[in-house]
Design a protein around this motif. Structure first.
Motif, PDB file in Angstrom:
ATOM      1  N   VAL A 102       0.948  -1.174  -0.014  1.00 46.86           N
ATOM      2  CA  VAL A 102       0.062  -0.156   0.010  1.00 46.86           C
ATOM      3  C   VAL A 102       0.974   1.122   0.005  1.00 46.86           C
ATOM      4  CG1 VAL A 102      -1.797   1.234   1.345  1.00 46.86           C
ATOM      5  CG2 VAL A 102      -1.874  -1.398   1.167  1.00 46.86           C
ATOM      6  N   CYS A 103       0.743   1.926  -1.056  1.00 48.22           N
ATOM      7  CA  CYS A 103       1.590   3.315  -0.908  1.00 48.22           C
ATOM      8  C   CYS A 103       1.024   4.151   0.154  1.00 48.22           C
ATOM      9  CB  CYS A 103       1.181   3.994  -2.422  1.00 48.22           C
ATOM     10  SG  CYS A 103       2.114   5.554  -2.612  1.00 48.22           S
ATOM     11  N   THR A 104       2.213   4.828   0.765  1.00 48.05           N
ATOM     12  CA  THR A 104       2.036   5.608   1.866  1.00 48.05           C
ATOM     13  C   THR A 104       1.698   6.970   1.454  1.00 48.05           C
ATOM     14  OG1 THR A 104       4.331   6.150   1.667  1.00 48.05           O
ATOM     15  CG2 THR A 104       3.672   4.262   3.305  1.00 48.05           C
ATOM     16  N   HIS A 105       1.468   7.361   0.010  1.00 49.29           N
ATOM     17  CA  HIS A 105       1.025   8.523  -0.318  1.00 49.29           C
ATOM     18  C   HIS A 105      -0.670   8.628  -0.111  1.00 49.29           C
ATOM     19  CE1 HIS A 105      -0.159  11.656  -3.610  1.00 49.29           C
ATOM     20  NE2 HIS A 105       0.335  12.392  -2.636  1.00 49.29           N
ATOM     21  N   LEU A 106      -1.309   7.776  -1.025  1.00 46.70           N
ATOM     22  CA  LEU A 106      -2.808   8.007  -1.015  1.00 46.70           C
ATOM     23  C   LEU A 106      -3.495   6.574  -1.020  1.00 46.70           C
ATOM     24  CD1 LEU A 106      -3.753  11.257  -3.339  1.00 46.70           C
ATOM     25  CD2 LEU A 106      -3.599  10.881  -0.697  1.00 46.70           C
ATOM     26  N   GLY A 107      -2.458   5.513  -0.744  1.00 47.54           N
ATOM     27  CA  GLY A 107      -3.114   4.335  -0.805  1.00 47.54           C
ATOM     28  C   GLY A 107      -3.302   3.486  -1.832  1.00 47.54           C
ATOM     29  N   CYS A 108      -2.496   3.949  -2.994  1.00 46.53           N
ATOM     30  CA  CYS A 108      -2.629   3.058  -4.189  1.00 46.53           C
ATOM     31  C   CYS A 108      -1.652   1.701  -3.840  1.00 46.53           C
ATOM     32  CB  CYS A 108      -2.189   3.904  -5.348  1.00 46.53           C
ATOM     33  SG  CYS A 108      -3.133   5.170  -5.866  1.00 46.53           S
ATOM     34  N   THR A 109      -1.952   0.737  -4.918  1.00 46.02           N
ATOM     35  CA  THR A 109      -1.012  -0.229  -4.849  1.00 46.02           C
ATOM     36  C   THR A 109       0.415  -0.300  -5.725  1.00 46.02           C
ATOM     37  OG1 THR A 109      -3.074  -1.628  -4.250  1.00 46.02           O
ATOM     38  CG2 THR A 109      -0.965  -2.880  -4.933  1.00 46.02           C
ATOM     39  N   LYS A 124       7.074   0.709  -7.663  1.00 49.45           N
ATOM     40  CA  LYS A 124       6.755   2.010  -8.031  1.00 49.45           C
ATOM     41  C   LYS A 124       5.127   2.146  -8.190  1.00 49.45           C
ATOM     42  CE  LYS A 124       7.700   5.677 -10.693  1.00 49.45           C
ATOM     43  NZ  LYS A 124       8.475   6.837 -10.332  1.00 49.45           N
ATOM     44  N   CYS A 125       4.549   3.277  -7.605  1.00 47.75           N
ATOM     45  CA  CYS A 125       3.336   3.489  -7.471  1.00 47.75           C
ATOM     46  C   CYS A 125       2.703   4.192  -8.815  1.00 47.75           C
ATOM     47  CB  CYS A 125       3.194   4.514  -6.251  1.00 47.75           C
ATOM     48  SG  CYS A 125       1.238   4.584  -6.011  1.00 47.75           S
ATOM     49  N   PRO A 126       1.655   3.572  -9.224  1.00 46.67           N
ATOM     50  CA  PRO A 126       1.366   4.275 -10.596  1.00 46.67           C
ATOM     51  C   PRO A 126       0.574   5.610 -10.429  1.00 46.67           C
ATOM     52  CG  PRO A 126       0.021   2.214  -9.694  1.00 46.67           C
ATOM     53  CD  PRO A 126       1.105   2.466  -9.061  1.00 46.67           C
ATOM     54  N   CYS A 127       0.156   5.629  -9.281  1.00 47.16           N
ATOM     55  CA  CYS A 127      -0.986   6.837  -8.922  1.00 47.16           C
ATOM     56  C   CYS A 127       0.029   8.158  -9.308  1.00 47.16           C
ATOM     57  CB  CYS A 127      -1.502   6.789  -7.674  1.00 47.16           C
ATOM     58  SG  CYS A 127      -2.617   5.254  -7.453  1.00 47.16           S
ATOM     59  N   HIS A 128       0.735   8.423  -8.580  1.00 50.03           N
ATOM     60  CA  HIS A 128       1.554   9.720  -8.572  1.00 50.03           C
ATOM     61  C   HIS A 128       3.114   9.437  -8.531  1.00 50.03           C
ATOM     62  CE1 HIS A 128      -2.118  10.037  -6.070  1.00 50.03           C
ATOM     63  NE2 HIS A 128      -2.473  11.283  -6.764  1.00 50.03           N
ATOM     64  N   GLY A 129       3.597   8.157  -8.918  1.00 45.90           N
ATOM     65  CA  GLY A 129       4.940   8.115  -9.166  1.00 45.90           C
ATOM     66  C   GLY A 129       6.017   7.880  -8.001  1.00 45.90           C
ATOM     67  N   SER A 130       5.513   7.565  -6.856  1.00 46.35           N
ATOM     68  CA  SER A 130       6.144   7.612  -5.751  1.00 46.35           C
ATOM     69  C   SER A 130       6.967   6.095  -5.938  1.00 46.35           C
ATOM     70  CB  SER A 130       5.307   7.215  -4.440  1.00 46.35           C
ATOM     71  OG  SER A 130       4.650   8.544  -4.298  1.00 46.35           O
ATOM     72  N   GLY A 131       8.374   6.241  -5.704  1.00 48.89           N
ATOM     73  CA  GLY A 131       9.047   4.818  -5.592  1.00 48.89           C
ATOM     74  C   GLY A 131       9.889   4.457  -4.438  1.00 48.89           C
ATOM     75  N   GLY A 149       8.964  10.539  -5.701  1.00 54.17           N
ATOM     76  CA  GLY A 149       7.472  10.896  -5.669  1.00 54.17           C
ATOM     77  C   GLY A 149       6.925  11.404  -4.439  1.00 54.17           C
ATOM     78  N   PRO A 150       5.713  11.623  -4.087  1.00 53.50           N
ATOM     79  CA  PRO A 150       4.886  12.326  -3.156  1.00 53.50           C
ATOM     80  C   PRO A 150       4.987  11.351  -1.809  1.00 53.50           C
ATOM     81  CG  PRO A 150       3.406  11.596  -4.329  1.00 53.50           C
ATOM     82  CD  PRO A 150       4.559  10.954  -5.166  1.00 53.50           C
ATOM     83  N   ALA A 151       5.311  10.252  -1.798  1.00 57.04           N
ATOM     84  CA  ALA A 151       5.195   9.214  -0.717  1.00 57.04           C
ATOM     85  C   ALA A 151       6.067   9.889   0.472  1.00 57.04           C
ATOM     86  CB  ALA A 151       5.554   7.924  -1.094  1.00 57.04           C
TER      87      ALA A 151
HETATM   88 FE1  FES Z   1       1.225   6.188  -4.397  1.00 58.25          FE
HETATM   89 FE2  FES Z   1       0.284   8.666  -4.793  1.00 58.25          FE
HETATM   90  S1  FES Z   1      -0.667   7.279  -4.060  1.00 58.25           S
HETATM   91  S2  FES Z   1       2.157   8.101  -5.211  1.00 58.25           S
END
Ligand code: FES
Length: 395
Positions: free
Chosen positions: A318-325, A336-343, A353-355
Motif C-alpha cells: 500500500v502506497c504511503t501517499h494515498l493508498g494506491c498499490t 513504483k506507485c502508478p498513481c503519483h509516481g512514488s518509488g 514521488g510524493p510518498a
Molecule cells: Fe502512491 Fe500517490 S498514491 S504516489
C-alpha cells in the motif's frame, strides 16, 4: 196431643203446663171427683201405686195461674208423672203394644223415662230436635254425584245439538284413523291385511326449476363470428389487463419480501485471515521478492539486506501517499506507485514521488512446522523505529 215417645222440649213443656192445668182443675171438689175415668175404671191397681213425683202436683192442687210460674224441675216432675200415668194405662190395656221401642230411634221409653235424670231427658230432647232439623236439610241437599259420571255426561254428545270439540275429534278419529292399524282393527273395518311388511314406495321427486336445468353448450368466442370476435377482443383486453395487473402485483410483493429478508441480515465482509503461511525460508533466494501473495493478501515477501543484515520481511503493498498499490519492477529493482509516481527501494524506503514515508511491514515469524507465518494484525513503521523489532523480520 202428639206421640209422647217423640216429644220435643216444647211439647214436654206444653204437656207439663197441661198437666199442671189438669191438676189445678182436679183440685176443685166437683171436677176432681167427677173425672178419673181411666184410672178408676181401667187400672185401679196401677192407680194405687202412685209415684212420688206424681203426688206432689196433685197434692198441691195449684191453680192454673200458678202453674205458669212453675220451675223447670217441677214441670219435668209433672211430665214424668203424666208419662207414668200413660204408661200404666198402656200396660193395663191387653191389646196395647209393649213400650219397648229402641232408645236410639228417638222414642223415649216410659219405664226409662221414670229413671232418667233431668240432664238425660234434656239431652234426649236435644237429640230429637237435631234429627228433625237435619232431616229436611238432607232432603234438600242432593248427594254428590261421582266425578266420573259427571265427566261422562259432559263428554257425551248431545243428540241434535252442537257437538263439543272432544266429540268432534273423537268422531274424526273414528272415521279416518291414520297410521298403522292392528289386525283386529283391520278385521273390524274390513280392510285387507297384507301378508308381509308393506313395501316402502318413495314419493316422486319434484321437477327441477328452470334455473337448475342443464344449459345448452354456448358457442366459443373464437372470433369466427362478429359476436364471438367482440367477445374475444373484450376478454383479451380485460383478461390480459387483469392478468398483467395481478402478475405485477405479485412480483412487487415478492420483491418486497425479498428486500425485507435482505434487510434483516447485516452486511458481512469476508476478509482473508490475518495469519497465513508463505512457505519455507529456504525457498527464498537472497535478494528475491515474492509477489504471488500480493493479489490475495496484499503483501510482498522479500529476502534482502537492511542495515547490513540478511533477513526476510513482509512489506505491505500500500502506497504511503494515498493508498494506491505500487508494482514491483524487477528490472529497476524498485516498487513504483502508478498513481503519483512514488518509488520505494527493495527494503521499502521511499526515495521518489510524493510518498512521505517508507512502506510498512507486517509481523513475520517461523511457525512450528518451519514455514514462514505472516500476521497482518501487526504493522511496523520505519520512521517509528519499529523495524528493529525482531517480530518484524526473520533473520
Ligand atoms: Fe502512491 Fe500517490 S498514491 S504516489
Amino acid at each position: 196431643m202428639a206421640d209422647p215417645k217423640k216429644l220435643s222440649v216444647e211439647e214436654i213443656l206444653a204437656a207439663c203446663r197441661k198437666v199442671d192445668g189438669d191438676a189445678a182443675s182436679q183440685a176443685e171438689p166437683p171436677a176432681s171427683e167427677a173425672t178419673p175415668p181411666a184410672e178408676s175404671a181401667a187400672t185401679p191397681p196401677a192407680a194405687k201405686t202412685p209415684s212420688p213425683a206424681a203426688d206432689k202436683p196433685a197434692a198441691k192442687a195449684l191453680p192454673s195461674g200458678e202453674a205458669r210460674k212453675l220451675s223447670v224441675e217441677e214441670m219435668l216432675a209433672a211430665a214424668r208423672a203424666e208419662k207414668a200415668k200413660k204408661a200404666a194405662a198402656e200396660t193395663a190395656a191387653p191389646a196395647a203394644p209393649a213400650a219397648s221401642a229402641p232408645a236410639d230411634g228417638g222414642k223415649i221409653d216410659s219405664a226409662a223415662a221414670r229413671k232418667m235424670s233431668v240432664a238425660e231427658m234434656m239431652a234426649a230432647a236435644r237429640g230429637e230436635k237435631d234429627k228433625k232439623a237435619a232431616a229436611p236439610a238432607a232432603k234438600k241437599a242432593p248427594a254428590a254425584k261421582p266425578a266420573a259420571a259427571v265427566a261422562k255426561k259432559e263428554a257425551a254428545p248431545v243428540k241434535g245439538g252442537p257437538l263439543d270439540t272432544a266429540s268432534i275429534l273423537a268422531a274424526a278419529r273414528t272415521d279416518s284413523k291414520r297410521g298403522p292399524m292392528s289386525k283386529a282393527e283391520a278385521a273390524a273395518k274390513g280392510v285387507p291385511v297384507p301378508a308381509g311388511k308393506p313395501a316402502v314406495v318413495a314419493p316422486p321427486m319434484p321437477q327441477k326449476p328452470a334455473y337448475a336445468q342443464p344449459r345448452a353448450p354456448q358457442p366459443v368466442a373464437d372470433g369466427s363470428t362478429r359476436r364471438g370476435f367482440m367477445a374475444a377482443i373484450t376478454g383479451t383486453l380485460f383478461g390480459s389487463s387483469l392478468a398483467i395487473g395481478f402478475t405485477a402485483l405479485s412480483l412487487t410483493n415478492v420483491l418486497w419480501v425479498l428486500g425485507l429478508a435482505r434487510f434483516m441480515f447485516p452486511n458481512i465482509l469476508t476478509e482473508p485471515p490475518t495469519k497465513f503461511k508463505v512457505g519455507f525460508p529456504g525457498d527464498l533466494a537472497p535478494g528475491q521478492v515474492e509477489t504471488k501473495y500480493k493479489a490475495q493478501f496484499g503483501v510482498w515477501i522479500v529476502r534482502g539486506d537492511y542495515e547490513g543484515r540478511d533477513m526476510i520481511y513482509a512489506l505491505k503493498s500500500v502506497c504511503t501517499h494515498l493508498g494506491c498499490t505500487p508494482n514491483w519492477l524487477e528490472g529497476e529493482q524498485k516498487f513504483k506507485c502508478p498513481c503519483h509516481g512514488s518509488g520505494f527501494y527493495k527494503d521499502g524506503i521511499n526515495f521518489e514521488g510524493p510518498a512521505p514515508r517508507p512502506l510498512e511491514r507486517y509481523a513475520i515469524r517461523v511457525s512450528d512446522d518451519g514455514q514462514l507465518e505472516v500476521d497482518k494484525s501487526q504493522t511496523f513503521n520505519e520512521e517509528k523505529g519499529d523495524w528493529k523489532d525482531p517480530a518484524s523480520f526473520v533473520a
